[in-house]
Design an enzyme around this catalytic site. Structure first.
Site, PDB file in Angstrom:
ATOM      1  N   GLU A  10       0.875  -1.175   0.000  1.00 59.00           N
ATOM      2  CA  GLU A  10       0.000   0.000   0.000  1.00 59.00           C
ATOM      3  C   GLU A  10       0.910   1.222   0.000  1.00 59.00           C
ATOM      4  OE1 GLU A  10      -2.435  -0.146   3.575  1.00 59.00           O
ATOM      5  OE2 GLU A  10      -1.857  -2.236   3.788  1.00 59.00           O
ATOM      6  N   TYR A  93      -7.732   4.880  -3.674  1.00 62.78           N
ATOM      7  CA  TYR A  93      -8.617   5.654  -2.810  1.00 62.78           C
ATOM      8  C   TYR A  93      -7.872   6.811  -2.157  1.00 62.78           C
ATOM      9  CZ  TYR A  93      -6.520   2.928   1.058  1.00 62.78           C
ATOM     10  OH  TYR A  93      -5.656   2.336   1.950  1.00 62.78           O
ATOM     11  N   ASP A  95      -6.671   8.328   1.236  1.00 61.40           N
ATOM     12  CA  ASP A  95      -6.397   8.023   2.638  1.00 61.40           C
ATOM     13  C   ASP A  95      -6.075   9.346   3.320  1.00 61.40           C
ATOM     14  OD1 ASP A  95      -5.748   7.039   5.077  1.00 61.40           O
ATOM     15  OD2 ASP A  95      -4.157   5.701   4.393  1.00 61.40           O
ATOM     16  N   HIS A 156       3.363   0.769   2.989  1.00 61.61           N
ATOM     17  CA  HIS A 156       3.181  -0.399   3.839  1.00 61.61           C
ATOM     18  C   HIS A 156       3.279  -1.691   3.041  1.00 61.61           C
ATOM     19  CE1 HIS A 156       0.626   2.243   6.798  1.00 61.61           C
ATOM     20  NE2 HIS A 156       1.860   2.684   6.645  1.00 61.61           N
ATOM     21  N   ASN A 158       2.198  -6.007   3.365  1.00 58.70           N
ATOM     22  CA  ASN A 158       1.337  -6.962   4.070  1.00 58.70           C
ATOM     23  C   ASN A 158       1.747  -8.378   3.698  1.00 58.70           C
ATOM     24  OD1 ASN A 158      -0.785  -5.076   5.261  1.00 58.70           O
ATOM     25  ND2 ASN A 158      -0.807  -4.475   3.113  1.00 58.70           N
ATOM     26  N   HIS A 242       1.234  -6.511   9.174  1.00 59.23           N
ATOM     27  CA  HIS A 242       1.122  -5.186   8.570  1.00 59.23           C
ATOM     28  C   HIS A 242       2.428  -4.446   8.854  1.00 59.23           C
ATOM     29  CE1 HIS A 242      -0.922  -1.749   6.936  1.00 59.23           C
ATOM     30  NE2 HIS A 242      -0.891  -1.058   8.071  1.00 59.23           N
TER      31      HIS A 242
END
Length: 502
Positions: A10, A93, A95, A156, A158, A242
């Site tokens: 991300e 999107y 954030d 980030h 994951n 995460h």
């Protein structure tokens, strides 16, 4: 036992409006996302399904109270900001104050690179389209992590892990790995300290913004190990690690090694293979000390009494990973696992001898080499504002302006992918995870997909009073091998749902 696992990234992008230094970044970010959605989503726009989100659940066994949580942690609330699910299975999107691109779930480091690079192309396309809106000023975006004035935004990672792995083991073994990993995957930065007031160059853009060793927060009191327990999969089987400590990378080798080496270390943690205690004294301070020394000579004191540089500490992990792969896979190791180990060793060897030998592969070294050329040519000290502008221009996503892109065009930075493969990944989902089902449904049945998330697709079907949820809780089902023929055969969403529920 290898680099393969379900994973994703991300990235929040830096954003500004040309000629408008006080422009509202949330408005600009919304313009970017909506411009891309309007041009590429040709039917009903599916909303993001927040029902399965649980951002305040802590891996240490408790839930944080909503009353004490910072608003930035409440990612399970629909704030009405622009939010699009793409046909490649990704999410685009807003954030808070930044446009963010989350890759679809993939299973290899090279696929992380491919869909992460596709995100750069999506953002570039979105930026161009937003700039063409009537009366709009040009919007500029940067793949970086700080505005140079004290604010930082995230990149980030994951990783899906076995739920049975004790979280204490993750903390113990990952903390020193993350403290030292920046020498391989740092993005480089002009300025020391959160606001960059102290003059100089450092390895990582994010290192100065971490304040604690372990915690749930992502924007305040940032921890080296984040404890958010939101698996987006069967919680009895999996946890999603995460990772918030990485930099936003442009160099493909940096991204590839960042996720490839981390995946190997996680495999060793899961299999309880790590028998050495590599714990570092004062890891938060050590993280910053490593970043502030681009010569890579800074010594870290380990709790066992030894002193090692960050490169030498990475070599300890490399040695363990080599032994692990040979022990568990032998000659059957897959090609990417073998390649990650070889590249990791090569990069560490050259970093120890002379970091500049890695200028063609690693972001921070490529940036430092470029800056030193300007310093030498123009006699610039590190406090010269021109160097900060060069730092920013390195991360400009425009091919004709971004210095990273110019270095690639000049053949001075290695690529792992061809551009047609990246262009395809802007629209096509990976074929070996549930992202394939999500992406194909959005592409083929867009008028009847009301919402979607990582672990479900929700249909609005004619003749049915309620919405119909199709769970996708297993990340390794919904693949092309699993549902490709079914999706090809079903012409309508009604036919698909009937086949799935028969």
């Amino acid at each position: 036992m290898s680099v393969r696992r379900v994973m994703g990234t991300e990235v929040e992008y830096g954003i500004s409006v040309a000629g408008q230094p006080h422009a509202n970044p949330m408005v600009a970010s919304s313009q970017v996302v909506n411009a891309y959605a309007s041009a590429t989503v040709r039917a009903r726009r599916a909303r993001w399904d927040f029902e399965e989100e649980s951002p305040l659940r802590d891996a240490r066994g408790f839930d944080m109270s909503r009353q004490v949580a910072d608003v930035s942690q409440l990612t399970d609330e629909d704030l009405g900001l622009a939010n699009v699910i793409l046909s490649n299975g990704a999410r685009l999107y807003v954030d808070h104050a930044h446009p963010e691109y989350s890759t679809p779930e993939v299973t290899t480091p090279l696929d992380i690179v491919r869909w992460d690079k596709a995100g750069e192309q999506v953002m570039l396309d979105a930026q161009v389209r937003a700039g063409q809106l009537p009366g709009g000023a040009p919007i500029l975006m940067y793949k970086n992590n700080t505005d140079g004035k004290g604010a930082s935004y995230g990149a980030h990672e994951n990783y899906l892990m076995r739920r049975s792995t004790p979280f204490a083991d993750i903390v113990k073994h990952l903390t020193p790995f993350f403290v030292s990993r920046q020498v391989v995957c740092g993005a480089g930065r002009v300025g020391i300290g959160q606001d960059g007031r102290q003059h100089g160059f450092q390895v990582s853009q994010r290192a100065d913004f971490f304040e604690v060793e372990v915690g749930l927060e992502t924007t305040l009191k940032r921890p080296i190990i984040n404890t958010r327990d939101e698996p987006h999969a069967d919680p009895e089987k999996y946890r999603r690690l995460h990772v918030i400590i990485g930099d936003a990378n442009l160099a493909e080798v940096s991204t590839y090694l960042k996720v490839g080496t981390t995946s190997l270390v996680l495999a060793m943690i899961e299999d309880r293979f790590l028998d050495r205690d590599l714990a570092v004294e004062g890891p938060v301070a050590a993280l910053r000390e490593v970043s502030h020394d681009p010569t890579l000579r800074q010594l870290l004191r380990l709790r066992d009494g030894r002193t090692l540089t960050a490169v030498q500490l990475q070599m300890e992990y490399l040695e363990l990973a080599r032994t692990y792969v040979e022990d568990r896979l032998g000659d059957d190791a897959d090609a990417q696992t073998v390649d990650v180990l070889a590249r990791w060793e090569s990069v560490l060897d050259r970093l120890e001898r002379d970091p500049m030998l890695c200028a063609g592969e690693l972001d921070w070294v490529a940036k430092l080499k470029l800056l030193e050329q300007y310093r030498s040519r123009d006699g610039l000290d590190w406090d010269d504002a021109k160097l900060a502008l060069i730092d920013l221009q390195y991360s400009d996503i425009r091919p004709e302006k971004g210095l990273y892109h110019r270095l690639v065009g000049a053949g001075r930075i290695e690529r792992l992918l061809d551009q047609p493969g990246v262009d395809d990944a802007m629209h096509d989902p990976p074929e070996d995870t549930r992202a394939y089902f999500r992406g194909r449904c959005l592409e083929k049945y867009a008028d009847h997909v009301a919402a979607a998330s990582w672990d479900s697709v929700i249909f609005d079907l004619p003749g049915r009073e309620s919405l119909q949820r199709v769970p996708t809780i297993d990340p390794l089902r919904g693949t092309r091998a699993h549902v490709g023929e079914l999706l090809d055969r079903c012409e309508t969403a009604q036919q698909l749902f009937a086949a799935l529920t028969r």
